[in-house]
Design a protein around this motif. Structure first.
Motif, PDB file in Angstrom:
ATOM      1  N   ALA A  87       0.805  -1.193   0.021  1.00 39.18           N
ATOM      2  CA  ALA A  87       0.150  -0.133  -0.053  1.00 39.18           C
ATOM      3  C   ALA A  87       0.943   1.236  -0.029  1.00 39.18           C
ATOM      4  CB  ALA A  87      -1.004  -0.073   1.290  1.00 39.18           C
ATOM      5  N   GLN A  88       0.266   1.974  -0.817  1.00 35.77           N
ATOM      6  CA  GLN A  88       1.397   3.527  -0.785  1.00 35.77           C
ATOM      7  C   GLN A  88       0.233   4.608  -1.185  1.00 35.77           C
ATOM      8  OE1 GLN A  88       4.893   3.402  -3.114  1.00 35.77           O
ATOM      9  NE2 GLN A  88       4.353   5.365  -3.867  1.00 35.77           N
ATOM     10  N   ALA A  89       0.503   5.780  -0.620  1.00 31.92           N
ATOM     11  CA  ALA A  89      -0.299   6.936  -0.986  1.00 31.92           C
ATOM     12  C   ALA A  89      -0.297   7.444  -2.226  1.00 31.92           C
ATOM     13  CB  ALA A  89       0.131   8.152   0.139  1.00 31.92           C
ATOM     14  N   GLU A  90      -1.556   7.480  -2.705  1.00 31.94           N
ATOM     15  CA  GLU A  90      -1.754   8.099  -4.132  1.00 31.94           C
ATOM     16  C   GLU A  90      -2.699   8.859  -3.969  1.00 31.94           C
ATOM     17  OE1 GLU A  90      -2.509   4.724  -6.808  1.00 31.94           O
ATOM     18  OE2 GLU A  90      -0.624   3.669  -6.451  1.00 31.94           O
ATOM     19  N   ASP A  91      -3.031   9.683  -5.167  1.00 33.43           N
ATOM     20  CA  ASP A  91      -4.379  10.719  -5.282  1.00 33.43           C
ATOM     21  C   ASP A  91      -5.639   9.749  -4.563  1.00 33.43           C
ATOM     22  OD1 ASP A  91      -2.586  12.652  -6.191  1.00 33.43           O
ATOM     23  OD2 ASP A  91      -3.447  12.275  -8.171  1.00 33.43           O
ATOM     24  N   GLY A  92      -6.323  10.217  -3.665  1.00 28.58           N
ATOM     25  CA  GLY A  92      -7.292   9.507  -3.141  1.00 28.58           C
ATOM     26  C   GLY A  92      -7.398   8.449  -2.113  1.00 28.58           C
ATOM     27  N   GLY A  93      -5.863   8.381  -1.666  1.00 26.93           N
ATOM     28  CA  GLY A  93      -5.750   7.706  -0.675  1.00 26.93           C
ATOM     29  C   GLY A  93      -4.645   6.496  -0.675  1.00 26.93           C
ATOM     30  N   ASP A  94      -4.480   5.406   0.063  1.00 32.45           N
ATOM     31  CA  ASP A  94      -3.593   4.314  -0.126  1.00 32.45           C
ATOM     32  C   ASP A  94      -4.174   3.463  -1.261  1.00 32.45           C
ATOM     33  OD1 ASP A  94      -1.855   5.523   1.739  1.00 32.45           O
ATOM     34  OD2 ASP A  94      -2.148   3.579   3.375  1.00 32.45           O
ATOM     35  N   LYS A  95      -3.263   2.932  -1.847  1.00 36.64           N
ATOM     36  CA  LYS A  95      -3.655   1.938  -3.024  1.00 36.64           C
ATOM     37  C   LYS A  95      -2.775   0.746  -2.913  1.00 36.64           C
ATOM     38  CE  LYS A  95      -5.773   0.922  -6.897  1.00 36.64           C
ATOM     39  NZ  LYS A  95      -7.166   0.612  -6.996  1.00 36.64           N
ATOM     40  N   VAL A  96      -3.078  -0.215  -2.840  1.00 34.08           N
ATOM     41  CA  VAL A  96      -2.414  -1.639  -2.914  1.00 34.08           C
ATOM     42  C   VAL A  96      -1.998  -1.960  -4.347  1.00 34.08           C
ATOM     43  CG1 VAL A  96      -2.117  -4.043  -2.486  1.00 34.08           C
ATOM     44  CG2 VAL A  96      -3.205  -2.327  -0.864  1.00 34.08           C
ATOM     45  N   ARG A  97      -0.735  -2.014  -4.827  1.00 34.67           N
ATOM     46  CA  ARG A  97      -0.352  -2.236  -6.114  1.00 34.67           C
ATOM     47  C   ARG A  97       1.023  -3.185  -5.817  1.00 34.67           C
ATOM     48  NH1 ARG A  97      -3.124   0.866  -9.792  1.00 34.67           N
ATOM     49  NH2 ARG A  97      -3.286   2.824  -9.127  1.00 34.67           N
ATOM     50  N   LEU A  98       1.406  -3.883  -6.918  1.00 32.17           N
ATOM     51  CA  LEU A  98       2.675  -4.785  -6.880  1.00 32.17           C
ATOM     52  C   LEU A  98       3.703  -3.524  -7.014  1.00 32.17           C
ATOM     53  CD1 LEU A  98       2.143  -7.854  -9.283  1.00 32.17           C
ATOM     54  CD2 LEU A  98       2.164  -7.841  -6.810  1.00 32.17           C
ATOM     55  N   ARG A  99       4.558  -3.467  -6.060  1.00 33.77           N
ATOM     56  CA  ARG A  99       5.663  -2.730  -6.085  1.00 33.77           C
ATOM     57  C   ARG A  99       6.937  -3.511  -5.699  1.00 33.77           C
ATOM     58  NH1 ARG A  99       2.546   2.332  -5.708  1.00 33.77           N
ATOM     59  NH2 ARG A  99       0.677   1.912  -4.774  1.00 33.77           N
ATOM     60  N   CYS A 100       8.051  -2.715  -6.007  1.00 35.45           N
ATOM     61  CA  CYS A 100       9.470  -3.259  -5.586  1.00 35.45           C
ATOM     62  C   CYS A 100       9.611  -2.447  -4.126  1.00 35.45           C
ATOM     63  CB  CYS A 100      10.327  -3.034  -6.555  1.00 35.45           C
ATOM     64  SG  CYS A 100      11.913  -3.645  -6.177  1.00 35.45           S
ATOM     65  N   ALA A 101      10.021  -3.144  -3.110  1.00 35.67           N
ATOM     66  CA  ALA A 101      10.715  -2.423  -1.864  1.00 35.67           C
ATOM     67  C   ALA A 101      11.878  -2.115  -2.304  1.00 35.67           C
ATOM     68  CB  ALA A 101      10.509  -3.575  -0.747  1.00 35.67           C
ATOM     69  N   GLY A 102      12.725  -2.807  -3.177  1.00 37.08           N
ATOM     70  CA  GLY A 102      14.288  -2.334  -3.378  1.00 37.08           C
ATOM     71  C   GLY A 102      14.427  -0.987  -4.027  1.00 37.08           C
ATOM     72  N   CYS A 103      13.679  -1.003  -5.247  1.00 37.88           N
ATOM     73  CA  CYS A 103      13.910   0.343  -6.047  1.00 37.88           C
ATOM     74  C   CYS A 103      12.881   1.124  -6.308  1.00 37.88           C
ATOM     75  CB  CYS A 103      14.517  -0.001  -7.505  1.00 37.88           C
ATOM     76  SG  CYS A 103      13.214  -0.760  -8.457  1.00 37.88           S
ATOM     77  N   GLY A 104      11.565   0.909  -5.593  1.00 39.71           N
ATOM     78  CA  GLY A 104      10.417   1.812  -5.727  1.00 39.71           C
ATOM     79  C   GLY A 104       9.501   1.444  -6.919  1.00 39.71           C
ATOM     80  N   PHE A 105       9.879   0.636  -7.934  1.00 36.26           N
ATOM     81  CA  PHE A 105       9.217   0.379  -9.121  1.00 36.26           C
ATOM     82  C   PHE A 105       7.793  -0.066  -8.771  1.00 36.26           C
ATOM     83  CE2 PHE A 105       6.999  -2.735 -12.020  1.00 36.26           C
ATOM     84  CZ  PHE A 105       7.185  -2.099 -13.247  1.00 36.26           C
ATOM     85  N   THR A 106       6.652   0.552  -9.682  1.00 31.48           N
ATOM     86  CA  THR A 106       5.402   0.020  -9.293  1.00 31.48           C
ATOM     87  C   THR A 106       4.806  -0.389 -10.747  1.00 31.48           C
ATOM     88  OG1 THR A 106       4.935   1.925  -7.865  1.00 31.48           O
ATOM     89  CG2 THR A 106       3.008   1.160  -8.979  1.00 31.48           C
ATOM     90  N   HIS A 107       4.150  -1.659 -10.263  1.00 36.18           N
ATOM     91  CA  HIS A 107       3.426  -2.011 -11.745  1.00 36.18           C
ATOM     92  C   HIS A 107       1.952  -1.593 -11.762  1.00 36.18           C
ATOM     93  CE1 HIS A 107       1.747  -4.916 -14.579  1.00 36.18           C
ATOM     94  NE2 HIS A 107       1.109  -5.599 -13.851  1.00 36.18           N
ATOM     95  N   TRP A 108       1.445  -0.885 -12.575  1.00 35.30           N
ATOM     96  CA  TRP A 108       0.394  -0.165 -12.575  1.00 35.30           C
ATOM     97  C   TRP A 108      -0.662  -1.007 -13.122  1.00 35.30           C
ATOM     98  CZ3 TRP A 108       0.312   4.377 -10.105  1.00 35.30           C
ATOM     99  CH2 TRP A 108       1.381   4.978  -9.826  1.00 35.30           C
ATOM    100  N   ASN A 109      -0.659  -2.006 -13.902  1.00 36.37           N
ATOM    101  CA  ASN A 109      -1.555  -2.964 -14.434  1.00 36.37           C
ATOM    102  C   ASN A 109      -2.827  -2.286 -14.679  1.00 36.37           C
ATOM    103  OD1 ASN A 109      -2.502  -5.553 -14.830  1.00 36.37           O
ATOM    104  ND2 ASN A 109      -3.535  -5.828 -12.810  1.00 36.37           N
TER     105      ASN A 109
END
Length: 184
Positions: free
Chosen positions: A21-43
């Motif tokens: 979960a990470q804060a995005e517009d409109g609140g927290d959104k759970v997405r596939l993310r990399c804890a190492g480099c911060g990459f987000t798979h937007w899908n």
């Protein structure tokens, strides 16, 4: 055809992706993310174009709707002409291209039927009514086609079937649906 990426690992650093979960517009959104480099798979959903093709130029098919069966399908289901939108083209240009590629028909007139969510395939379908002319010559993608009158065509309760039903309603017809077997 290119394979879909394996979204278990980060394409940048190779670390495992996790539902974070990470804060995005409109609140927290759970997405596939990399804890190492911060990459987000937007899908994000893929735009798919669809056409209810109505023949306008020749008897006995004038006013009939063309549905086709994909060569890769095992069943005898017939559906709308569809295809992926390509970079650099409008949705209208894309569906005209798809109709020409898959049926050899020329589009005389297009009108938007609607936009439909198809979550099972992570797609958004942009559906048009296409008035077409010419001789049907199918691409190798399609095994066969049939022409239906608005009174005899059957809709399917998913994806492009909703667009066909809306088009029928706009013409004063009550859509009738097929019963599809449950997905396994």
């Amino acid at each position: 055809m290119a394979r879909e990426p394996d979204w278990r690992y980060c394409p940048r650093c190779g670390s495992p992706l996790a539902a974070i979960a990470q804060a995005e517009d409109g609140g927290d959104k759970v997405r596939l993310r990399c804890a190492g480099c911060g990459f987000t798979h937007w899908n994000n959903p893929t735009p798919v174009l669809a056409a209810v093709i109505e023949r306008v130029d020749c008897d006995p098919d004038a006013g009939r709707i063309l549905l086709a069966r994909n060569a890769a399908w095992t069943g005898r289901l017939f559906a709308l002409i569809t295809g992926f939108m390509e970079a650099g083209e409008t949705a209208q240009q894309g569906i005209e291209r798809e109709v020409a590629e898959e049926t050899s028909l020329a589009v005389d007139r297009l009108s938007l039927i609607g936009v439909y969510d198809f979550q099972r395939m992570n797609q958004v379908i942009i559906a048009y009514h296409a008035e077409c002319r010419g001789e049907v010559r199918l691409s190798p993608e399609l095994a066969e086609y049939k022409m239906f009158t608005p009174e005899t065509v059957r809709c399917w309760p998913a994806g492009t079937g909703h667009a066909l039903a809306d088009w029928l309603r706009s013409r004063g017809h009550t859509p009738r649906y097929v019963d599809l077997p449950p997905r396994t």
